[in-house]
Design an enzyme around this catalytic site. Structure first.
Site, PDB file in Angstrom:
ATOM      1  N   HIS A  43      -2.818  -2.207  -0.042  1.00  0.00           N
ATOM      2  CA  HIS A  43      -2.913  -1.464   1.218  1.00  0.00           C
ATOM      3  C   HIS A  43      -4.390  -1.237   1.509  1.00  0.00           C
ATOM      4  O   HIS A  43      -4.956  -0.210   1.153  1.00  0.00           O
ATOM      5  CB  HIS A  43      -2.166  -0.125   1.097  1.00  0.00           C
ATOM      6  N   GLU A  75       0.140  -4.105   3.091  1.00  0.00           N
ATOM      7  CA  GLU A  75       0.581  -2.944   3.850  1.00  0.00           C
ATOM      8  C   GLU A  75      -0.552  -2.423   4.722  1.00  0.00           C
ATOM      9  O   GLU A  75      -1.728  -2.599   4.400  1.00  0.00           O
ATOM     10  CB  GLU A  75       0.989  -1.801   2.907  1.00  0.00           C
ATOM     11  N   HIS A 197       7.864   4.309  -3.368  1.00  0.00           N
ATOM     12  CA  HIS A 197       7.082   5.545  -3.428  1.00  0.00           C
ATOM     13  C   HIS A 197       7.615   6.427  -4.558  1.00  0.00           C
ATOM     14  O   HIS A 197       8.776   6.820  -4.560  1.00  0.00           O
ATOM     15  CB  HIS A 197       7.080   6.322  -2.116  1.00  0.00           C
TER      16      HIS A 197
END
Length: 248
Positions: A43, A75, A197
């Site tokens: 990310h 991401e 997550h």
């Protein structure tokens, strides 16, 4: 079996604290992939506080040279910089998240009702370039119809509340059922489901046992915490065991 994508942001964050070349993000990716991970996730945020565009490019080189059958998942918020980067590195999957640049980590999904039109345009452009697209989503079954209208291939269900309930079995079961309902609704809309997550080894096992249709989990923080004890290769193998739990 559910695929495991290892999120490398923690390694880059640790490296950036001292501006040394270690830990080496590419070397850790190589160990994870050699141990059986289906891919790696990054990310790259605008402030470059962890993975940077240079890391993403280096990971593409690694995959092409040594693991051509594995995937690069990038991401981020769909600003021009991210969209240019994912096109350059031929990201296999692009996961769009609604993060503000100042956020410490992704902690909520898209508002598909108000942002759906914008997302539909971005998704269409990404798919024309050959990318599979996943949209970060809260585990709410009522959101899945709007998510499907964007043309996305997948949703990634936010598992933070489930992971955060690790010491409260009642709350954990409640969050797990929310995830299961959202996954069923997504499947009903023709969407594949990813998840991620705060997933531990045991949490991953519970999640996939309850929702064996999950296509991919993307795991970073908890995986790297375990790697401090067990090493990267063994930790990946432990998570792969959880990913295969529904088959056992």
């Amino acid at each position: 079996m559910t695929d495991l994508s290892v999120n490398l942001n923690v390694a880059a964050l640790l490296r950036n604290r001292r501006e040394h070349p270690w830990p080496d993000v590419v070397d850790l990716a190589r160990i994870a992939l050699a141990a059986g991970a289906a891919g790696v996730t990054v990310h790259p945020r605008p402030d470059e506080r962890h993975t940077r565009p240079s890391d993403v490019r280096a990971l593409r080189v690694l995959l092409d040279a040594e693991f051509p059958d594995r995937e690069l998942n990038v991401e981020g918020y769909p600003d021009p910089g991210l969209l240019s980067l994912v096109h350059e590195v031929r990201a296999d999957q692009v996961t769009l998240v609604p993060d503000d640049p100042a956020q410490a980590t992704s902690d909520h999904g898209w508002d598909f009702e108000t942002q759906g039109a914008m997302l539909a345009g971005v998704v269409a452009g990404l798919k024309r370039n050959g990318h599979r697209v996943s949209l970060f989503s809260d585990p709410d079954a009522t959101h899945m119809g709007h998510a499907a209208q964007t043309g996305s291939d997948r949703v990634e269900l936010y598992t933070g509340p489930f992971g955060g309930a690790h010491s409260d079995p009642v709350a954990e079961d409640r969050e797990l059922e929310r995830l299961a309902e959202a996954a069923a609704a997504a499947k009903g809309q023709g969407l594949q489901v990813n998840a991620g997550h705060d997933l531990t080894v045991s949490g991953t096992r519970k999640l996939i046992t309850r929702i064996p249709s999950i296509a991919e989990v993307s795991i970073g923080h908890a995986l790297f915490c375990d790697a401090l004890t067990f090493g990267m290769a063994e930790t990946v193998r432990r998570y792969l065991g959880s990913c295969a739990s529904a088959e056992g």
